[in-house]
Design a protein around this motif. Structure first.
Motif, PDB file in Angstrom:
ATOM      1  N   LEU A 171       0.828  -1.205   0.000  1.00  0.00           N
ATOM      2  CA  LEU A 171       0.000   0.000   0.000  1.00  0.00           C
ATOM      3  C   LEU A 171       0.863   1.255   0.000  1.00  0.00           C
ATOM      4  O   LEU A 171       0.649   2.176  -0.797  1.00  0.00           O
ATOM      5  CB  LEU A 171      -0.917  -0.012   1.227  1.00  0.00           C
ATOM      6  N   LEU A 172       1.849   1.306   0.879  1.00  0.00           N
ATOM      7  CA  LEU A 172       2.722   2.478   0.939  1.00  0.00           C
ATOM      8  C   LEU A 172       3.482   2.670  -0.368  1.00  0.00           C
ATOM      9  O   LEU A 172       3.648   3.797  -0.851  1.00  0.00           O
ATOM     10  CB  LEU A 172       3.708   2.340   2.099  1.00  0.00           C
ATOM     11  N   ASP A 183      -5.897   5.215  10.103  1.00  0.00           N
ATOM     12  CA  ASP A 183      -7.261   4.858   9.698  1.00  0.00           C
ATOM     13  C   ASP A 183      -7.316   4.501   8.218  1.00  0.00           C
ATOM     14  O   ASP A 183      -8.016   3.551   7.827  1.00  0.00           O
ATOM     15  CB  ASP A 183      -8.222   6.016   9.985  1.00  0.00           C
ATOM     16  N   ALA A 184      -6.589   5.230   7.390  1.00  0.00           N
ATOM     17  CA  ALA A 184      -6.586   4.940   5.956  1.00  0.00           C
ATOM     18  C   ALA A 184      -5.950   3.583   5.685  1.00  0.00           C
ATOM     19  O   ALA A 184      -6.423   2.827   4.818  1.00  0.00           O
ATOM     20  CB  ALA A 184      -5.834   6.032   5.195  1.00  0.00           C
ATOM     21  N   ILE A 185      -4.893   3.252   6.427  1.00  0.00           N
ATOM     22  CA  ILE A 185      -4.257   1.948   6.265  1.00  0.00           C
ATOM     23  C   ILE A 185      -5.221   0.834   6.649  1.00  0.00           C
ATOM     24  O   ILE A 185      -5.367  -0.165   5.935  1.00  0.00           O
ATOM     25  CB  ILE A 185      -2.973   1.867   7.116  1.00  0.00           C
ATOM     26  N   ILE A 186      -5.909   1.010   7.770  1.00  0.00           N
ATOM     27  CA  ILE A 186      -6.874  -0.001   8.209  1.00  0.00           C
ATOM     28  C   ILE A 186      -7.985  -0.169   7.175  1.00  0.00           C
ATOM     29  O   ILE A 186      -8.369  -1.293   6.822  1.00  0.00           O
ATOM     30  CB  ILE A 186      -7.479   0.396   9.573  1.00  0.00           C
ATOM     31  N   ALA A 195     -12.265  -3.451  13.140  1.00  0.00           N
ATOM     32  CA  ALA A 195     -11.821  -3.150  14.504  1.00  0.00           C
ATOM     33  C   ALA A 195     -10.354  -3.511  14.711  1.00  0.00           C
ATOM     34  O   ALA A 195     -10.014  -4.498  15.333  1.00  0.00           O
ATOM     35  CB  ALA A 195     -12.692  -3.881  15.515  1.00  0.00           C
ATOM     36  N   VAL A 196      -9.468  -2.705  14.141  1.00  0.00           N
ATOM     37  CA  VAL A 196      -8.038  -2.861  14.366  1.00  0.00           C
ATOM     38  C   VAL A 196      -7.546  -1.582  15.024  1.00  0.00           C
ATOM     39  O   VAL A 196      -7.916  -0.485  14.616  1.00  0.00           O
ATOM     40  CB  VAL A 196      -7.285  -3.087  13.036  1.00  0.00           C
TER      41      VAL A 196
END
Length: 241
Positions: A171-172, A183-186, A195-196
């Motif tokens: 992703l990065l 939050d965007a990564i989750i 729920a992480v």
């Protein structure tokens, strides 16, 4: 309930027979095969004998707990691991992620939630996962990600990553100039509302930094205080992870 599109086998490891039966039943309804183990020692034997696609692993067990079982599994393979933990096991959950687990569910849990998380992890381990772009490789500096082969390389040195670590780095690397919030990564890895915790993402980041630092990649990921993370220069700086 969402059905699994292909046969997969899940190893359920918990010393509580009621929990094992509950999860085996739920996984079976979702089209997933399941085998059981009551402790970590038996789990290691079954992984070697049956080669399951994933392990659902309780933390607190007699004889060999989930953390030690995870440590031994990670020494031999990258099999996906989902931890089961009680509410007062936060330190153990974070340690479990740092040992290489992909995710965790807190007891008491809904069997549907466990199945949903199992499915999410299995989707990320599919032989032909949906790509973030159309390239077979992502390269940035000395980092190269082989998307079809699910391999990470620093120059020509392979770096062994868990499924979640690979997806996070992928992703990065897909937008190397972008700073991704936790939050965007989750949301990108698991879906909105998953729920992480922030600490889980931070643990995965620490794992990635440590693994690449060991091969000379101390500048793999940058932290933007109060914002999130983005891919670093990947030029080979030797800063500590």
């Amino acid at each position: 309930m969402i059905m699994c599109p292909m046969p997969r086998t899940i190893l359920v490891v918990d010393d509580d027979p009621h929990i094992r039966q509950l999860l085996v039943f739920a996984l079976d309804k979702a089209g997933l095969g399941a085998v059981e183990a009551a402790d970590g020692e038996t789990a290691l034997v079954l992984v070697a004998a049956r080669s399951p696609d994933m392990v659902v692993l309780d933390i607190n067990m007699p004889r060999m707990d989930g953390l030690e079982t995870c440590r031994r599994l990670r020494a031999e393979s990258d099999i996906p691991i989902l931890f089961l933990s009680s509410r007062d096991d936060e330190i153990d959950r974070v340690l479990g992620i740092e040992l290489g687990a992909d995710d965790y569910v807190v007891k008491p849990f809904s069997p549907r939630e466990v199945v949903a998380r199992v499915m999410a992890i299995l989707r990320r381990t599919a032989a032909d996962p949906p790509a973030l772009d159309q390239n077979r490789d992502l390269a940035h500096g000395r980092l190269c990600l082989d998307l079809e082969g699910w391999r990470a390389l620093w120059d020509v040195t392979p770096v062994s990553l868990t499924v979640t670590e690979f997806q996070l780095l992928r992703l990065l690397a897909s937008v190397p100039t972008k700073v991704f919030s936790r939050d965007a990564i989750i949301d990108r890895l698991h879906g909105p509302g998953f729920a992480v915790t922030d600490r889980t993402i931070d643990s995965h980041i620490r794992n990635l930094r440590a693994k690449f630092f060991a091969v000379g990649g101390g500048d793999l990921i940058e932290t933007r205080a109060g914002i999130g993370y983005r891919l670093g220069a990947c030029a080979g700086a030797s800063s500590a992870p």
